[in-house]
Structures are given as C-alpha cells and as structure tokens.
Motif scaffolding. Structure first.
Motif, PDB file in Angstrom:
ATOM      1  N   ALA A  60     -84.028  50.319  -5.593  1.00 43.42           N
ATOM      2  CA  ALA A  60     -82.879  49.479  -5.279  1.00 43.42           C
ATOM      3  C   ALA A  60     -81.602  50.239  -5.602  1.00 43.42           C
ATOM      4  CB  ALA A  60     -82.932  48.182  -6.090  1.00 43.42           C
ATOM      5  N   CYS A  61     -80.496  49.759  -5.064  1.00 44.61           N
ATOM      6  CA  CYS A  61     -79.209  50.387  -5.352  1.00 44.61           C
ATOM      7  C   CYS A  61     -78.083  49.400  -5.106  1.00 44.61           C
ATOM      8  CB  CYS A  61     -78.998  51.625  -4.482  1.00 44.61           C
ATOM      9  SG  CYS A  61     -78.728  51.225  -2.724  1.00 44.61           S
ATOM     10  N   GLU A  62     -76.988  49.635  -5.765  1.00 48.54           N
ATOM     11  CA  GLU A  62     -75.738  48.986  -5.388  1.00 48.54           C
ATOM     12  C   GLU A  62     -74.758  50.116  -5.136  1.00 48.54           C
ATOM     13  OE1 GLU A  62     -72.687  48.660  -7.699  1.00 48.54           O
ATOM     14  OE2 GLU A  62     -73.683  50.504  -8.349  1.00 48.54           O
ATOM     15  N   TRP A  63     -73.884  49.926  -4.144  1.00 51.54           N
ATOM     16  CA  TRP A  63     -72.945  50.972  -3.814  1.00 51.54           C
ATOM     17  C   TRP A  63     -71.539  50.414  -3.938  1.00 51.54           C
ATOM     18  CZ3 TRP A  63     -71.169  55.280  -4.431  1.00 51.54           C
ATOM     19  CH2 TRP A  63     -70.525  56.103  -3.503  1.00 51.54           C
ATOM     20  N   ILE A  64     -70.866  50.098  -2.867  1.00 43.43           N
ATOM     21  CA  ILE A  64     -69.477  49.653  -2.979  1.00 43.43           C
ATOM     22  C   ILE A  64     -69.281  48.263  -2.391  1.00 43.43           C
ATOM     23  CG2 ILE A  64     -67.091  50.168  -2.366  1.00 43.43           C
ATOM     24  CD1 ILE A  64     -67.838  53.123  -2.315  1.00 43.43           C
ATOM     25  N   GLY A  65     -69.737  48.062  -1.170  1.00 42.45           N
ATOM     26  CA  GLY A  65     -69.563  46.792  -0.491  1.00 42.45           C
ATOM     27  C   GLY A  65     -70.123  46.902   0.910  1.00 42.45           C
ATOM     28  N   PRO A  66     -70.136  45.825   1.683  1.00 45.43           N
ATOM     29  CA  PRO A  66     -70.741  45.850   3.014  1.00 45.43           C
ATOM     30  C   PRO A  66     -70.255  46.976   3.919  1.00 45.43           C
ATOM     31  CG  PRO A  66     -70.260  43.600   2.383  1.00 45.43           C
ATOM     32  CD  PRO A  66     -69.669  44.467   1.311  1.00 45.43           C
ATOM     33  N   PHE A  67     -68.971  47.297   3.875  1.00 41.56           N
ATOM     34  CA  PHE A  67     -68.435  48.346   4.751  1.00 41.56           C
ATOM     35  C   PHE A  67     -69.059  49.699   4.433  1.00 41.56           C
ATOM     36  CE2 PHE A  67     -64.974  51.597   5.327  1.00 41.56           C
ATOM     37  CZ  PHE A  67     -65.116  51.722   6.698  1.00 41.56           C
ATOM     38  N   HIS A  68     -68.958  50.129   3.185  1.00 41.12           N
ATOM     39  CA  HIS A  68     -69.505  51.437   2.814  1.00 41.12           C
ATOM     40  C   HIS A  68     -71.037  51.445   2.831  1.00 41.12           C
ATOM     41  CE1 HIS A  68     -65.359  51.909   1.216  1.00 41.12           C
ATOM     42  NE2 HIS A  68     -65.541  53.148   1.638  1.00 41.12           N
ATOM     43  N   ASP A  69     -71.642  50.310   2.509  1.00 42.47           N
ATOM     44  CA  ASP A  69     -73.104  50.212   2.593  1.00 42.47           C
ATOM     45  C   ASP A  69     -73.577  50.440   4.026  1.00 42.47           C
ATOM     46  OD1 ASP A  69     -72.841  49.553  -0.050  1.00 42.47           O
ATOM     47  OD2 ASP A  69     -73.674  47.542   0.130  1.00 42.47           O
ATOM     48  N   TYR A  70     -72.836  49.847   4.965  1.00 38.53           N
ATOM     49  CA  TYR A  70     -73.182  49.987   6.383  1.00 38.53           C
ATOM     50  C   TYR A  70     -73.022  51.437   6.835  1.00 38.53           C
ATOM     51  CZ  TYR A  70     -73.070  49.181  11.453  1.00 38.53           C
ATOM     52  OH  TYR A  70     -73.329  49.213  12.800  1.00 38.53           O
ATOM     53  N   LEU A  71     -71.899  52.053   6.472  1.00 36.34           N
ATOM     54  CA  LEU A  71     -71.659  53.434   6.879  1.00 36.34           C
ATOM     55  C   LEU A  71     -72.713  54.382   6.318  1.00 36.34           C
ATOM     56  CD1 LEU A  71     -67.773  53.837   6.570  1.00 36.34           C
ATOM     57  CD2 LEU A  71     -69.122  53.202   8.574  1.00 36.34           C
ATOM     58  N   LEU A  72     -73.207  54.063   5.123  1.00 37.61           N
ATOM     59  CA  LEU A  72     -74.224  54.904   4.505  1.00 37.61           C
ATOM     60  C   LEU A  72     -75.606  54.640   5.095  1.00 37.61           C
ATOM     61  CD1 LEU A  72     -74.202  57.081   2.313  1.00 37.61           C
ATOM     62  CD2 LEU A  72     -74.764  55.325   0.634  1.00 37.61           C
ATOM     63  N   GLY A  73     -75.732  53.529   5.844  1.00 41.66           N
ATOM     64  CA  GLY A  73     -76.997  53.217   6.502  1.00 41.66           C
ATOM     65  C   GLY A  73     -78.028  52.586   5.590  1.00 41.66           C
ATOM     66  N   LEU A  74     -77.590  51.970   4.506  1.00 39.28           N
ATOM     67  CA  LEU A  74     -78.537  51.410   3.544  1.00 39.28           C
ATOM     68  C   LEU A  74     -79.361  50.273   4.146  1.00 39.28           C
ATOM     69  CD1 LEU A  74     -76.343  51.405   0.303  1.00 39.28           C
ATOM     70  CD2 LEU A  74     -77.998  53.119   1.090  1.00 39.28           C
ATOM     71  N   HIS A  75     -78.808  49.609   5.154  1.00 38.37           N
ATOM     72  CA  HIS A  75     -79.533  48.510   5.801  1.00 38.37           C
ATOM     73  C   HIS A  75     -80.755  49.016   6.574  1.00 38.37           C
ATOM     74  CE1 HIS A  75     -76.589  50.082   8.656  1.00 38.37           C
ATOM     75  NE2 HIS A  75     -77.340  49.618   9.649  1.00 38.37           N
ATOM     76  N   ARG A  76     -80.805  50.320   6.826  1.00 36.88           N
ATOM     77  CA  ARG A  76     -81.937  50.880   7.570  1.00 36.88           C
ATOM     78  C   ARG A  76     -83.092  51.288   6.656  1.00 36.88           C
ATOM     79  NH1 ARG A  76     -77.614  53.459  10.487  1.00 36.88           N
ATOM     80  NH2 ARG A  76     -77.993  55.431   9.381  1.00 36.88           N
ATOM     81  N   VAL A  77     -82.835  51.397   5.356  1.00 37.42           N
ATOM     82  CA  VAL A  77     -83.879  51.866   4.440  1.00 37.42           C
ATOM     83  C   VAL A  77     -84.161  50.874   3.312  1.00 37.42           C
ATOM     84  CG1 VAL A  77     -83.607  54.309   4.918  1.00 37.42           C
ATOM     85  CG2 VAL A  77     -82.138  53.229   3.199  1.00 37.42           C
ATOM     86  N   ALA A  78     -83.626  49.664   3.403  1.00 31.82           N
ATOM     87  CA  ALA A  78     -83.899  48.639   2.392  1.00 31.82           C
ATOM     88  C   ALA A  78     -84.109  47.291   3.082  1.00 31.82           C
ATOM     89  CB  ALA A  78     -82.759  48.546   1.378  1.00 31.82           C
ATOM     90  N   LYS A  79     -84.976  46.482   2.549  1.00 26.76           N
ATOM     91  CA  LYS A  79     -85.337  45.222   3.187  1.00 26.76           C
ATOM     92  C   LYS A  79     -84.387  44.081   2.864  1.00 26.76           C
ATOM     93  CE  LYS A  79     -90.314  46.250   3.147  1.00 26.76           C
ATOM     94  NZ  LYS A  79     -91.639  45.795   2.646  1.00 26.76           N
ATOM     95  N   TYR A  80     -83.968  44.001   1.615  1.00 31.44           N
ATOM     96  CA  TYR A  80     -83.277  42.802   1.154  1.00 31.44           C
ATOM     97  C   TYR A  80     -81.873  43.119   0.646  1.00 31.44           C
ATOM     98  CZ  TYR A  80     -88.244  41.594   0.994  1.00 31.44           C
ATOM     99  OH  TYR A  80     -89.578  41.440   1.302  1.00 31.44           O
ATOM    100  N   TYR A  81     -80.909  42.288   1.048  1.00 32.84           N
ATOM    101  CA  TYR A  81     -79.514  42.446   0.630  1.00 32.84           C
ATOM    102  C   TYR A  81     -79.163  41.236  -0.234  1.00 32.84           C
ATOM    103  CZ  TYR A  81     -74.743  44.335   1.300  1.00 32.84           C
ATOM    104  OH  TYR A  81     -73.515  44.925   1.142  1.00 32.84           O
TER     105      TYR A  81
END
Length: 380
Positions: free
Chosen positions: A226-247
C-alpha cells in the motif's frame, strides 16, 4: 570664583556639551548611513541554487518552484538568480535539509516530516494524523505563533524556514488488500512518512519512505502492499490506480500538509532589506499558488478516477480509524516525554487546535451538516 575664571569655566563647559552633542550627532549620522547602506539597493548579483524533494519540473510543486525562481529574478531585476534542481539532479531527494544547512545550496523546497530523524519536532509543521486541516494549519503557522516556533526549531541548523505551499487533505491511500479491521494492517508494508508511519508501525504494519519516482514500481512488483502519495491529481499522474485495487479515504494521516521553503541563514543575511522583502513576498506567492492548484486539481482528478477509471472509493471502517487515533496519542506521548522541543511545539499546536475546533463546530461543521438536507436545492 572671579569673573574671568567663571567665564572660562562656562566656556569650557559649553564646548564640552557642544563636543558631546557633536559626537552624538556624528554617531547618529554614522548609524543613519549604516542603515541607509543596509537598505540601499545592491548592485551585487546573487546566484543561488535551489534543490527540491520532487522530480524535476514536478506538476504543481516543482512547476511552481520553477515559476518562483523566474519571479524572483524578474522582481529583483536580475539581482537574485536561482537555478532549480529537482531530486537527483544535484543531490538525492532526502538530502535537501542537509544541503541547505551546510550552505552547499542556498534554498530548498520540501516537506518538514522528511527530517524527523534529524529534527523530531519538524513533523508538527507538516501534518499530524487526525489533526488540523489545511486552513487551520496555515492559520496556526502564519497567525498563531507556529512560524516563530518553526524558525526557532530550525535555527540550530543554520536554516530559516518559510511556509512554501500546502497539498490539502490527502486520501487514505492505495491498497492491494482490503481493510476491514485493524488486524488487516498487520504485516502490511506501506509507503507512508511522518507520524502516520509511526502509527502504522504501532498497529503491526511496516512503514517505509521511498521517493515518489519509486512508488509505482514498488507497488506494481509487490515490494509494498500500500502507499499514500499526495492526492488524486498526483496519484493519477503516477498511475497508482493501475497497480492498486482499492482507494481508501479519509486521509487520516495527513489532513492538511504544509510544505516549506528552506533558506540558508548566512545566505539570507547577505541580502539587503529590499531583496529580502522581495524573496519573502515571492515565497508567499509560491505558497498560495501551490495550495490553490492542488485543491483545484485534486477535485478534478478525483472525479476522473471515479467517472473515467471506474475506481471505487473505500472508506476506512470507523473502528479502524478509532484504533489508529488511539495509537497516535501514544506516539505523541512518547515524543513529548523525551524531547522538550517537541513538547513545546506540540503544546502550541494543541492549544491552537482546540480553539480552531470550537470555532469550526460553530461555523463550517454546522454549515455543512445543515446543507445535507438542502443539497438538491442548490443544483441549478
């Protein structure tokens, strides 16, 4: 005393007074000249280096640091020229504090909780889990004595800190396992810094801190769960939604995270008053633009994640949040019991937080509660 002697005595006394007053005038004149020299515009050109914890030209954060450098050069008519280096270009991401402290560079941009190993109290100027939100943190720092404490804490390291942005309230993070109860954190490896990481450790997880550029690969390969980064904008740019199931939400670990501009104390002392005023004004501009853009982008990209990427948001169970809050209290108690500086900062923070809570309950919280039944009426 005869007339001649009396006149001679009075003459000498008068001359002494005049000499003394002349001396005082001369001192005043010298002082005025020194002050004028200090405030007079300098023709000297200062070529400074600025390092950041973010990748080069990183959206919102790094981009605005680039703009800050250009703004300072423009406002000073070229008398201060700043070369910006992203993480890894000049020094590693987590050596910003050390570089500014030693005078290897004049400026840095980062987040205070990264220096917990060096300055434990620094974490209170970033974000405390379950603590104040963004506007409350900014109010404490700029209007409640927080900045003065911050500068006092960093003074032994030859650094003058300034408020340098805010990323707003974060999400709870991306997970590749469901969190149904507190035991689901046991053995979980999570990228999470600061006091939030200490809480995760208390409940049986394994917190680690890695630079942003490494998060995606670590999550994709299962190095972290699991990870936390900055927020939806930076999470999206980093592509975290493609490698993690649950937000998951809410972002209990960082309800409002200020950033910082670090200035080497010796470098700052070399500036004339006009240059110092320009620098501080540009730093405040950097703060407001980062905060505004982060809020706007996060709102936009949370919708994008839900509507376009079809990601389902998960809320942390109430009992999980309550258990983590209990562990936070234990973490803070341990900190202030062993570190007088942390105790001093925390007491200021907590006193302000209590007042902020009372005010919020009578204003914003009441306002939003009352709006729940009127939401449909607000739609046009």
């Amino acid at each position: 005393m005869d007339t001649f002697k009396r006149r001679n005595f009075l003459k000498k006394g008068t001359l002494a007074v005049l000499a003394a007053s002349g001396g005082l005038a001369a001192c005043r004149s010298a002082d005025s000249e020194n002050q004028a020299q200090k405030t007079r515009k300098s023709d000297k050109i200062f070529r400074w280096k600025m390092v950041t914890t973010w990748p080069p030209h990183f959206p919102v954060l790094g981009e605005n640091v680039d703009k800050f450098a250009r703004l300072v050069e423009k406002m000073t008519d070229g008398r201060i020229q700043i070369q910006v280096y992203g993480a890894g270009e000049l020094i590693p991401a987590y050596e910003v504090f050390e570089a500014v402290s030693l005078g290897a560079v004049e400026l840095g941009h980062s987040a205070p909780y990264y220096w917990a190993g060096r300055v434990q109290a620094s974490q209170f100027f970033a974000s405390i889990p379950f603590g104040m939100n963004s506007q409350q943190m900014i109010a404490w720092i700029l209007g409640g004595g927080g900045l003065q404490l911050w500068q006092e804490v960093y003074a032994p390291f030859n650094i003058v800190p300034y408020l340098g942005g805010c990323t707003g309230m974060q999400m709870g993070g991306w997970f590749n396992r469901e969190i149904n109860n507190i035991n689901d954190f046991k053995g979980l490896i999570m990228r999470i810094p600061g006091l939030g990481g200490k809480v995760v450790k208390k409940i049986g997880g394994s917190p680690i801190t890695v630079a942003g550029a490494e998060i995606y690969t670590n999550l994709e390969r299962g190095v972290i769960d699991a990870c936390e980064w900055i927020g939806p904008f930076h999470d999206y740019l980093l592509g975290l939604h493609r490698v993690a199931k649950y937000y998951y939400y809410p972002g209990w670990q960082e309800p409002g995270t200020p950033l910082e501009v670090l200035v080497n104390k010796n470098a700052l002392a070399e500036l004339t008053d006009d240059l110092k005023a320009i620098l501080e004004t540009a730093i405040m501009h950097l703060h407001t633009t980062i905060f505004a853009e982060a809020e706007a982008k996060n709102a936009e990209y949370l919708d994008k994640l839900i509507q376009e990427e079809k990601k389902e948001l998960r809320r942390f169970p109430a009992d999980v949040l309550a258990a983590m809050n209990e562990q936070l209290l234990e973490v803070v108690r341990e900190m202030i019991a062993t570190d007088p500086v942390s105790k001093k900062v925390y007491e200021s923070y907590e006193n302000f937080r209590q007042r902020a809570i009372r005010y919020s309950e009578a204003t914003e919280q009441s306002f939003y509660r009352d709006l729940q039944s009127a939401k449909s009426a607000l739609k046009i």
